[in-house]
Design an enzyme around this catalytic site. Structure first.
Site, mmCIF file in Angstrom:
data_model
loop_
_atom_site.group_PDB
_atom_site.id
_atom_site.type_symbol
_atom_site.label_atom_id
_atom_site.label_comp_id
_atom_site.label_asym_id
_atom_site.label_seq_id
_atom_site.Cartn_x
_atom_site.Cartn_y
_atom_site.Cartn_z
ATOM 1 N N LEU A 1 0.671 -1.144 -0.334
ATOM 2 C CA LEU A 1 0.090 -0.356 -0.393
ATOM 3 C C LEU A 1 0.784 1.513 -0.179
ATOM 4 C CD1 LEU A 1 -3.276 0.615 -0.468
ATOM 5 C CD2 LEU A 1 -3.069 0.908 2.531
ATOM 6 N N ASP A 2 0.728 2.354 -1.172
ATOM 7 C CA ASP A 2 1.440 3.334 -1.666
ATOM 8 C C ASP A 2 1.639 3.871 0.107
ATOM 9 O OD1 ASP A 2 1.854 2.793 -3.871
ATOM 10 O OD2 ASP A 2 0.865 4.034 -4.672
#
Length: 299
Positions: A47-48
């Protein structure tokens, strides 16, 4: 946050973390691993840093089931700002193109079927995809031109949640490998404008949703952190389950297949998991009525 090997323990299960803004997935895994004193940890889907939401973190034997969770559907909620494209397709990058076009809600809704189903998508240059052994984002940050090949992705559903003229909020249900930032970029271009993601939240990964998620703060404050740990089997909830007797489970734990009996016993299954008294025993497949273990889960 370092711990000596002697202080780490054999602990297995899933932490469904509601990842905070501005924390990398690697940092989140390290924090959770330290809080539980776990010997082994990993995550099911990056997840960024600028994204929030569901980051399933596997501890111990649960790491063997990570692919089963990664293969599950994802749900993302995100906001697109119209009129500007950036190098990273989100707020972290520099603006490289501008447009005065601001699509209205009806125009956006009419375009969404074009981006639903199996489509070709070119991943962002700033992504974790490897190019000649190097991460694309490392090459892009070094100033190198990164050209990634289009790939097929599957988007099960895409809807407009709200629209205020300057930006739009959308929700997407998709399979692994789909990039929200690429979708925002391509949708904006299709509408004759430019766009980038300003907010991104993941609400579902496979069997894990927000109802089961915990925050870093909740983990830090918990008197009994193990009570917040989900069993290894929680990550396998969407796969067919083969229930074994104790004798069969012992055979499987030695890496040997077992013959499944009974009127409802499956003959062929590409992927399944075996359990005994509710606990996960192994991941494997069923061939000619036999369950064949591929990854044995230590009790």
């Amino acid at each position: 946050m370092s711990q000596s090997k002697s202080n780490k323990r054999e602990v297995s299960g899933w932490v469904v973390l509601n990842k905070p803004y501005d924390m990398t997935s690697t940092q989140a895994v390290g924090k959770v691993r330290w809080l539980f004193g776990a010997k082994k940890a990993g995550h099911a889907g990056t997840l960024d840093p600028l994204a929030t939401g569901i980051l399933p973190i596997a501890l111990g034997e649960a790491t063997k089931t990570v692919p089963a969770v990664q293969d599950g559907e994802k749900v993302y909620r995100f906001t697109i700002k119209w009129g500007e494209e950036t190098t990273t397709d989100d707020t972290e990058g520099e603006v490289i193109a501008r447009s005065d076009v601001r699509p209205d809600a009806a125009t956006i809704v009419a375009a969404l079927p074009r981006f639903t189903g199996t489509i070709l998508q070119t991943p962002p240059a700033f992504s974790a995809i490897k190019v000649d052994g190097e991460r694309a984002y490392d090459l892009a940050r070094a100033g190198e031109a990164v050209e990634l090949a289009p790939r097929e992705v599957h988007i099960g559903a895409l809807s407009l949640v709200s629209h205020d003229g300057a930006s739009s909020a959308l929700e997407m249900r998709c399979e692994k490998g789909t990039y929200v930032r690429a979708l925002a970029r391509d949708l904006a271009r299709h509408l004759g404008s430019f766009g980038h993601v300003t907010k991104l939240h993941r609400a579902l990964v496979g069997p894990f949703d927000e109802a089961r998620a915990v925050t870093i703060e909740q983990l830090e404050a918990a008197a009994d952190r193990d009570a917040l740990l989900l069993p290894v089997s929680a990550g396998l909830a969407l796969l067919p389950e083969i229930r074994l007797t104790p004798d069969q489970a012992q055979t499987i734990r030695h890496g040997n297949p077992v013959l499944l009996t009974g009127a409802r016993a499956p003959i062929e299954l590409e992927t399944a998991w075996a359990s005994c008294a509710g606990a996960a025993v192994a991941l494997g497949r069923v061939e000619m009525g036999q369950f064949k273990p591929q990854r044995v889960i230590v009790a």
